[in-house]
Design a protein around this motif. Structure first.
Motif, short mmCIF file in Angstrom:
data_model
loop_
_atom_site.label_atom_id
_atom_site.label_comp_id
_atom_site.label_asym_id
_atom_site.label_seq_id
_atom_site.Cartn_x
_atom_site.Cartn_y
_atom_site.Cartn_z
N TYR A 25 43.52 42.47 52.02
CA TYR A 25 43.47 41.36 52.97
C TYR A 25 43.25 41.87 54.39
O TYR A 25 42.52 41.25 55.16
CB TYR A 25 44.78 40.55 52.88
N HIS B 70 50.90 37.67 51.79
CA HIS B 70 49.60 37.98 51.18
C HIS B 70 49.79 38.75 49.86
O HIS B 70 49.16 39.79 49.62
CB HIS B 70 48.73 38.79 52.14
N ASN B 71 50.68 38.21 49.02
CA ASN B 71 50.94 38.85 47.73
C ASN B 71 50.74 37.86 46.58
O ASN B 71 51.42 37.94 45.56
CB ASN B 71 52.35 39.44 47.69
N ASP B 72 49.79 36.93 46.78
CA ASP B 72 49.47 35.98 45.71
C ASP B 72 47.96 35.80 45.68
O ASP B 72 47.41 34.80 46.15
CB ASP B 72 50.17 34.64 45.96
N VAL B 73 47.27 36.78 45.12
CA VAL B 73 45.81 36.82 45.17
C VAL B 73 45.18 35.61 44.47
O VAL B 73 44.14 35.10 44.90
CB VAL B 73 45.28 38.14 44.55
N ASN C 122 46.04 32.41 47.02
CA ASN C 122 46.20 32.63 48.46
C ASN C 122 45.51 31.57 49.31
O ASN C 122 46.06 31.09 50.30
CB ASN C 122 45.67 34.02 48.82
N ASN D 214 48.40 42.23 43.16
CA ASN D 214 48.95 41.66 44.38
C ASN D 214 49.43 42.72 45.35
O ASN D 214 49.39 42.52 46.57
CB ASN D 214 50.08 40.68 44.04
N PHE E 25 46.27 43.63 46.94
CA PHE E 25 45.71 42.55 47.74
C PHE E 25 46.22 42.57 49.17
O PHE E 25 45.49 42.24 50.12
CB PHE E 25 46.02 41.20 47.09
N HIS F 173 34.57 34.86 41.43
CA HIS F 173 35.17 35.69 40.39
C HIS F 173 34.66 35.32 39.00
O HIS F 173 34.53 36.18 38.12
CB HIS F 173 36.70 35.55 40.43
N ALA G 122 48.46 40.11 38.19
CA ALA G 122 48.45 39.18 39.33
C ALA G 122 49.81 38.51 39.52
O ALA G 122 49.89 37.49 40.20
CB ALA G 122 47.36 38.13 39.14
N SER H 173 53.14 37.32 41.01
CA SER H 173 53.55 37.17 42.41
C SER H 173 55.03 36.79 42.44
O SER H 173 55.49 35.98 41.63
CB SER H 173 52.70 36.08 43.08
#
Length: 300
Positions: free
Chosen positions: A265, A94-97, A100, A258, A261, A34, A244, A246
């Motif tokens: 995912y 899977h909601n904390d990009v 994660n 998120n 994401f 990133h 982002a 969370s």
């Protein structure tokens, strides 16, 4: 002509980010990291920074953070209560990009705020800590972060240079085997002591002791030399980094990144299975797609 100028500037900034510091990611990883895509903006922020661009930054440059160190024991009480209630935990949706990949190696967190006001769950469970944070506008994000015995964060760099990372020791082993390493330079946490570092340098953390480690983890707005640079930094933070966010519980807001994401995912699963089957084929496909996109953008 313009697109070639843009390409040259982008490549120059990406090269600067890659060679900045003593420790570097593998080139194959850096290409898709990133921080590479954020390189032009980050280089501009480094140039406008109101504090020295080094691995560690003196906490004394941020006198507004003094109340956190002065009242660290009160903050620790709330952190310990959260741990006892098993509220410092990993995400299972899977909601904390942003973090994660950390959960697989033991790291856990409880968000206090994320580029906004305090999470509703944090206001309810940590009233004293959230009150302290609300009085310090330069604290843009905050959480309790736990690294249990055997926990590890592998080498990485954060993508955005608009903040600096602040750690305040709350429950620490007081042992040099529990440490963070920023660009090859180690720091071991101690109860009631704080450290500030630039998280866009490559860093890693490890706890090889038999004791838990809990810290107050904050993103502090990077001071800028000019008002326009401060305005740019705040615009990016407010409109992109804030996405982002969370949640700790269903009562907390989930940011747009998120929410997306969770779907992304699922799309990544075939790629992960391909990598597990054959890494060489995975990288051929991966860089083939990148090369094809570059050709489409810059073809005559």
């Amino acid at each position: 002509m313009i697109k070639w100028v843009v390409l040259v500037v982008f490549l120059a900034c990406a090269a600067y980010v890659h060679f900045r510091g003593r420790v570097r990611l593998r080139l194959t990883r850096q290409i898709t990291d990133h921080s590479t895509f954020m390189a032009p903006l980050n280089v501009l922020l480094y140039a406008c920074s109101g504090v020295p661009n080094g691995r560690y930054v003196g906490v004394e440059r941020f006198p507004e953070l003094a109340p956190l160190r002065e009242r660290w024991q009160e903050i620790r009480e709330e952190a310990l209560a959260l741990r006892a209630a098993q509220q410092i935990k990993s995400s299972d949706r899977h909601n904390d990009v942003g973090f994660n990949s950390f959960f697989r190696r033991g790291w856990k967190r409880f968000y206090l705020k994320w580029y906004d006001d305090a999470h509703p769950s944090a206001r309810e469970l940590c009233p004293r800590t959230t009150e302290l944070l609300r009085a310090i506008p330069t604290v843009k994000a905050a959480m309790f972060a736990e690294l249990p015995p055997g926990g590890e964060l592998r080498r990485h760099r954060d993508p955005y240079a608009g903040s600096l990372r602040y750690h305040l020791g709350l429950v620490t082993p007081g042992d040099d085997r529990c440490y963070i390493e920023v660009d090859g330079e180690r720091y071991s946490w101690r109860d009631g002591e704080a450290v500030m570092f630039d998280e866009t340098y490559i860093h890693r953390a490890e706890n090889t002791t038999e004791h838990d480690r809990i810290i107050l983890f904050c993103d502090i707005e990077r001071p800028m030399r000019w008002r326009w640079a401060t305005a740019l930094n705040r615009f990016v933070a407010r409109n992109f980094v804030a996405a982002a966010s969370s949640p700790n519980t269903d009562a907390d807001r989930t940011g747009g990144l998120n929410r997306a994401f969770g779907y992304f995912y699922k799309l990544r699963q075939p790629a992960k299975r391909l990598r597990e089957w054959n890494k060489h084929v995975y990288y051929i496909v991966k860089f083939g797609v990148i090369g094809a996109l570059a050709w489409l953008l810059f073809r005559p």
